[in-house]
Structures are given as C-alpha cells and as structure tokens.
Scaffold this motif. Structure first.
Motif, mmCIF file in Angstrom:
data_model
loop_
_atom_site.group_PDB
_atom_site.id
_atom_site.type_symbol
_atom_site.label_atom_id
_atom_site.label_comp_id
_atom_site.label_asym_id
_atom_site.label_seq_id
_atom_site.Cartn_x
_atom_site.Cartn_y
_atom_site.Cartn_z
ATOM 1 N N ASN A 190 8.376 -10.553 18.402
ATOM 2 C CA ASN A 190 9.649 -10.056 18.812
ATOM 3 C C ASN A 190 9.844 -8.779 19.724
ATOM 4 O O ASN A 190 8.815 -8.142 19.855
ATOM 5 N N GLY A 191 10.942 -8.651 20.086
ATOM 6 C CA GLY A 191 11.157 -7.298 20.740
ATOM 7 C C GLY A 191 11.017 -5.884 19.908
ATOM 8 O O GLY A 191 10.654 -4.944 20.476
ATOM 9 N N ILE A 192 11.097 -6.078 18.597
ATOM 10 C CA ILE A 192 10.836 -4.907 17.753
ATOM 11 C C ILE A 192 9.352 -4.645 17.582
ATOM 12 O O ILE A 192 8.988 -3.458 17.903
ATOM 13 N N ASP A 193 8.721 -5.879 17.760
ATOM 14 C CA ASP A 193 7.305 -5.621 17.773
ATOM 15 C C ASP A 193 6.890 -4.856 19.273
ATOM 16 O O ASP A 193 5.827 -4.340 19.237
ATOM 17 N N LEU A 194 7.413 -5.120 20.196
ATOM 18 C CA LEU A 194 7.271 -4.778 21.549
ATOM 19 C C LEU A 194 7.922 -3.308 21.348
ATOM 20 O O LEU A 194 6.893 -2.626 22.073
ATOM 21 N N GLY A 195 8.563 -3.106 20.947
ATOM 22 C CA GLY A 195 9.035 -1.831 20.764
ATOM 23 C C GLY A 195 8.303 -0.831 20.169
ATOM 24 O O GLY A 195 7.817 0.532 20.647
ATOM 25 N N ALA A 196 7.818 -1.183 19.002
ATOM 26 C CA ALA A 196 6.646 -0.455 18.314
ATOM 27 C C ALA A 196 5.407 -0.437 19.123
ATOM 28 O O ALA A 196 4.876 0.808 19.320
ATOM 29 N N TYR A 197 4.975 -1.427 19.898
ATOM 30 C CA TYR A 197 3.775 -1.240 20.848
ATOM 31 C C TYR A 197 4.013 -0.102 21.934
ATOM 32 O O TYR A 197 3.269 0.756 21.841
ATOM 33 N N ILE A 198 5.282 -0.304 22.519
ATOM 34 C CA ILE A 198 5.534 0.591 23.612
ATOM 35 C C ILE A 198 5.306 1.981 22.981
ATOM 36 O O ILE A 198 4.896 2.852 23.780
ATOM 37 N N LYS A 199 6.117 2.383 22.045
ATOM 38 C CA LYS A 199 6.358 3.748 21.375
ATOM 39 C C LYS A 199 4.898 4.242 21.043
ATOM 40 O O LYS A 199 4.502 5.383 21.361
ATOM 41 N N THR A 257 11.683 2.114 15.356
ATOM 42 C CA THR A 257 11.079 2.322 16.666
ATOM 43 C C THR A 257 11.471 3.565 17.373
ATOM 44 O O THR A 257 10.858 3.710 18.567
ATOM 45 N N GLU A 258 12.477 3.915 17.115
ATOM 46 C CA GLU A 258 13.255 5.134 17.877
ATOM 47 C C GLU A 258 13.821 4.662 19.345
ATOM 48 O O GLU A 258 13.338 5.501 20.270
#
Length: 122
Positions: free
Chosen positions: A63-72, A97-98
């Motif tokens: 999901n988008g939270i997984d994506l946010g964590a990867y991007i961070k 994920t800030e």
C-alpha cells in the motif's frame, strides 16, 4: 513560487486525473502517475521528483504506507498521503513514515496548496 516536480500514486484513474489537474492549476509539474507500489518504485528511481503524493490503498499487495516507508529509507523524497481512510490505526501507521501531510479525500485546493508550501519553504 518554486515549481515542484510531483509524482502521483493513485489507483483510481478519475482521482489521479483530478489530482493531476489540481497540481497543475497550483503551478507545479506532474512528472508521472502510477497505480501501484511496484510501478511507482521503478518510475521514481528514473525520475527527477521533488514530491510524491500517494493514496494509502493501491493496486497490488503493498500500500501507500509501504511506499512512503520505502521512499523515506531509500529516496529521501517528501511524501503527502491522500486517502479517504480516517481510521486512527492506519493514520498513525502512515504518520510513522514522517509525511509532509495526511490529506483526507477529496483533497481541496487550499489543503494541497498549504501542504506544498511546506516543501517549498524547506
């Protein structure tokens, strides 16, 4: 005003088109649109991106939270979440994920403009 290169991750074509239109009306560039975590990762690695706006619920397993964590962790690009989900547990997971902001759909011009200003000021 700084013109940002923004990448949109949204699995609803209608919502993606509306968000793209709003971003352009605010004076920024949309450098890509993706429907899934996997596709977004590939495109983000190849693009010059200043900001990612992602939905929480995406096509595929991640999901988008997984994506946010990867991007961070790997790309260090600011993220804005936009979602119709207001469940406290999910919002708290996203906030870990800030992100720059967590905007509730439908995202309005004022809310998005305010969130983008925080990136421009940084």
């Amino acid at each position: 005003m700084l013109k940002l290169n923004i990448f949109i991750v949204e699995d609803s074509p209608i919502m993606a088109a509306a968000l793209k239109h709003l971003v352009v009306r605010l004076g920024h560039n949309v450098v890509g649109v993706s429907e899934s975590y996997e596709d977004a990762i590939v495109q983000l690695e190849l693009s010059n991106v200043d900001m990612v706006i992602t939905d929480i619920m995406l096509s595929g397993q991640k999901n988008g939270i997984d994506l946010g964590a990867y991007i961070k962790k790997h790309l260090n690009i600011p993220v804005i979440y936009q979602s119709s989900i207001t469940d406290t547990t999910i919002v708290c997971d996203a906030m870990r994920t800030e992100p720059i902001a967590y905007l509730v759909k439908p995202v309005g011009r004022v809310e998005l403009s305010t969130a983008l200003l925080s990136v421009e000021a940084a």
